[in-house]
Design an enzyme around this catalytic site. Structure first.
Site, PDB file in Angstrom:
ATOM      1  N   GLU A  34       1.027  -1.291  -0.052  1.00 57.15           N
ATOM      2  CA  GLU A  34      -0.089  -0.016  -0.078  1.00 57.15           C
ATOM      3  C   GLU A  34       0.727   1.357  -0.082  1.00 57.15           C
ATOM      4  O   GLU A  34       0.633   2.255  -0.740  1.00 57.15           O
ATOM      5  CB  GLU A  34      -0.942  -0.008   1.125  1.00 57.15           C
ATOM      6  CG  GLU A  34      -1.884  -1.014   1.263  1.00 57.15           C
ATOM      7  CD  GLU A  34      -3.169  -0.875   0.041  1.00 57.15           C
ATOM      8  OE1 GLU A  34      -3.154   0.070  -0.736  1.00 57.15           O
ATOM      9  OE2 GLU A  34      -3.821  -1.912  -0.061  1.00 57.15           O
ATOM     10  N   ARG A  90       0.677   3.890  -3.192  1.00 53.58           N
ATOM     11  CA  ARG A  90      -0.081   5.152  -3.141  1.00 53.58           C
ATOM     12  C   ARG A  90       0.692   6.129  -2.847  1.00 53.58           C
ATOM     13  O   ARG A  90       0.623   7.399  -3.296  1.00 53.58           O
ATOM     14  CB  ARG A  90      -1.028   4.877  -1.698  1.00 53.58           C
ATOM     15  CG  ARG A  90      -1.980   3.887  -1.901  1.00 53.58           C
ATOM     16  CD  ARG A  90      -3.045   3.874  -0.682  1.00 53.58           C
ATOM     17  NE  ARG A  90      -3.843   2.656  -0.663  1.00 53.58           N
ATOM     18  CZ  ARG A  90      -4.950   2.600  -0.348  1.00 53.58           C
ATOM     19  NH1 ARG A  90      -5.418   3.750   0.346  1.00 53.58           N
ATOM     20  NH2 ARG A  90      -5.716   1.631  -0.111  1.00 53.58           N
ATOM     21  N   ASP A 146      -5.160  -9.633  -8.463  1.00 53.03           N
ATOM     22  CA  ASP A 146      -5.597  -8.783  -9.366  1.00 53.03           C
ATOM     23  C   ASP A 146      -4.583  -8.024 -10.225  1.00 53.03           C
ATOM     24  O   ASP A 146      -3.916  -8.363 -11.468  1.00 53.03           O
ATOM     25  CB  ASP A 146      -6.422  -7.662  -9.109  1.00 53.03           C
ATOM     26  CG  ASP A 146      -6.080  -7.047  -7.694  1.00 53.03           C
ATOM     27  OD1 ASP A 146      -5.024  -7.278  -7.228  1.00 53.03           O
ATOM     28  OD2 ASP A 146      -6.785  -6.378  -7.242  1.00 53.03           O
ATOM     29  N   GLU A 200     -12.528   0.115 -10.122  1.00 52.20           N
ATOM     30  CA  GLU A 200     -12.074  -0.681 -11.227  1.00 52.20           C
ATOM     31  C   GLU A 200     -13.250  -0.727 -12.335  1.00 52.20           C
ATOM     32  O   GLU A 200     -12.852  -0.825 -13.347  1.00 52.20           O
ATOM     33  CB  GLU A 200     -12.001  -2.079 -10.589  1.00 52.20           C
ATOM     34  CG  GLU A 200     -10.747  -2.116  -9.694  1.00 52.20           C
ATOM     35  CD  GLU A 200     -11.089  -1.790  -8.496  1.00 52.20           C
ATOM     36  OE1 GLU A 200     -10.035  -1.518  -7.729  1.00 52.20           O
ATOM     37  OE2 GLU A 200     -12.270  -1.608  -8.015  1.00 52.20           O
ATOM     38  N   THR A 220      -1.278   1.184 -10.368  1.00 48.27           N
ATOM     39  CA  THR A 220      -2.644   0.331  -9.859  1.00 48.27           C
ATOM     40  C   THR A 220      -3.570   1.434  -8.782  1.00 48.27           C
ATOM     41  O   THR A 220      -4.521   1.156  -8.527  1.00 48.27           O
ATOM     42  CB  THR A 220      -2.551  -1.032  -9.403  1.00 48.27           C
ATOM     43  OG1 THR A 220      -3.659  -1.729  -9.329  1.00 48.27           O
ATOM     44  CG2 THR A 220      -1.755  -1.011  -7.846  1.00 48.27           C
TER      45      THR A 220
END
Length: 481
Positions: free
Chosen positions: A108, A112, A245, A374, A461
């Site tokens: 994360e 991010r 994913d 998404e 992503t």
């Protein structure tokens, strides 16, 4: 040509580049107003924390890294909010201190914070002047995150202590790493190498892909758990939803970002998409919905996470390079349309976290909605590729549902606890990815093609756009063995 544009002939191929897309200014303005209402609520009640709790009117921390500030910068840049962007940059340079942060999620923080900083640095270069303080902060967090790779296999630990550099994997996985967490960091560390001229970052991150390549399954379907000791898979559960994913998405995106030189990466992607097409893409018997199933030990699980809607975008990105571009676009269309049905079949007009496909057709599984991006991400790519107005209409329907149910007057938007209800009960979180991803893709869905052209940018992503390498000035060699 635009600043930093590629030399002709070196642009990635993008579907639909022959059809020009105009902006829908009215809808675009409505989406920007939604973003600014979200952003102003955060500034007013939660500044400096990770995320706003709109109904409580307070901030909440879980990364302890000013998550919403870093995550919103690329969206502010795209929306032309340069003053707001600069205020965020000031906060990052003066108030964001990683040394006191302790244990954080490696993945994360990479997507991010490191991803957000790399994208913000690139935008600063285009908006006013390269803000070296943002790059320095990116290098600071990159150096701390790098210690997570200190494992026997070179695959990173799930948790890293930003102060001590101590890493660990969660007990509940039996000490294994999660596929998405080891294979969705290559773009961010590649960008850090590109901008600092220090190849070490990309070498360490790309080695993870090489390790996975060694053990790449014959059918291309990488399972969810992998040992940080050996680099071997420790599970037979395959999913394009949670925990799997983005590993698949980063095979094609990293290949494009780095200039389409690493053929072994493209070969891994081709094998994976063949496996997805052959084993996971299904058509529901009742209503004909095309969906992406999961698979455990060779048996299908007829469940699809909202997270798996990204497959619609991924197949658009990869289609020009596929052996059968038409088939890839058909899969993208089918999945993206099913993702719209996930919204429109609920009384609230909002999608559940996942759906199940059984004898009676599509059914809501986990019934909450946490503002995930998404579906609109897939619609954005399909709009750019086909210019079919249906994708914009889908995005607008989603906008209207969020506007109707989730707006908190004093500032911000929240998620929903049960999408099946006409007046759904609400949660109290404005996700950082609502600012970084959901509203960015929704805004870009109504933009013209020149706003973040897909032959010059790849999104990480967390929807932070990164410039494709051939469109960047060179800081030394960028080849990795």
């Amino acid at each position: 040509t635009a600043k930093g544009a590629l030399a002709e002939g070196d642009k990635p191929q993008i579907l639909g580049s022959n059809k020009k897309g105009e902006a829908d200014k009215e809808r675009q303005a409505a989406v920007k107003a939604m973003f600014m209402h979200s952003w102003n609520g955060y500034k007013k009640f939660a500044w400096g924390t990770d995320e706003l709790m709109p109904r409580t009117r307070a901030g909440h921390n879980w990364l302890n890294q000013g998550g919403s500030i870093v995550d919103s910068m690329s969206t502010l840049a795209i929306m032309g909010e340069v003053d707001e962007f600069k205020k965020n940059a000031e906060w990052i340079k003066t108030q964001l201190h990683f040394e006191s942060r302790g244990d954080v999620s490696f993945f994360e923080t990479t997507i991010r914070v490191l991803g957000g900083l790399m994208s913000a640095y690139e935008f600063s270069c285009d908006l006013y002047a390269c803000d070296e303080g943002l790059l320095a902060k990116g290098k600071d967090i990159g150096d701390r995150l790098l210690k997570a790779f200190n494992t026997p296999s070179g695959l990173p630990y799930a948790t890293i202590n930003l102060a001590s550099g101590h890493g660990s994997t969660p007990g509940w996985t039996g000490g294994a790493a999660i596929l998405a967490e080891v294979a969705t960091v290559q773009m961010e560390f590649s960008a850090l190498s590109k901008h600092t001229g220090d190849k070490h970052y990309e070498e360490v991150a790309m080695k993870c892909f090489r390790t996975l390549e060694k053990n790449h399954p014959a059918n291309g379907l990488m399972p969810l758990y992998v040992s940080v000791q050996t680099g071997s898979y420790t599970s037979n559960h395959v999913s394009l939803g949670a925990m799997g994913d983005s590993a698949f998405e980063y095979l094609i995106k990293t290949w494009i970002l780095r200039g389409r030189k690493e053929e072994w990466l493209k070969a891994m992607y081709d094998k994976s998409t063949d496996g997805i097409d052959k084993h996971l893409v299904k058509t529901a018997q009742v209503d004909g919905h095309v969906y992406v199933s999961e698979n455990k030990g060779g048996s299908p699980i007829h469940k699809m996470d909202h997270l798996a809607c990204f497959v619609g975008g991924m197949f658009v990105i990869g289609a020009p390079y596929a052996s059968d571009p038409t088939r890839h676009l058909d899969i993208a269309r089918g999945v993206a349309e099913t993702c719209f049905q996930m919204y429109t079949k609920q009384l609230s007009g909002l999608s559940p976290e996942n759906v199940e496909f059984g004898g009676g057709g599509m059914r809501a599984g986990a019934v909450y909605n946490i503002q995930r991006p998404e579906a609109v991400e897939a619609w954005f790519y399909l709009w750019r590729a086909t210019k079919d107005p249906i994708w914009r209409d889908h995005g607008w329907a989603m906008y209207e549902a969020f506007e109707k149910h989730c707006k908190v007057e004093s500032g911000g938007y929240v998620g929903v606890r049960d999408v099946r209800q006409t007046s759904p009960p609400l949660d109290d979180t404005q996700q950082t990815f609502w600012l970084a991803e959901t509203l960015k893709y929704l805004y870009l869905l109504f933009s013209d093609d020149e706003t973040i052209p897909l032959d010059q940018y790849v999104f990480n992503t967390e929807a932070h756009p990164l410039k494709i390498w051939s469109s960047l000035p060179d800081k030394g060699e960028d080849k990795v063995a």
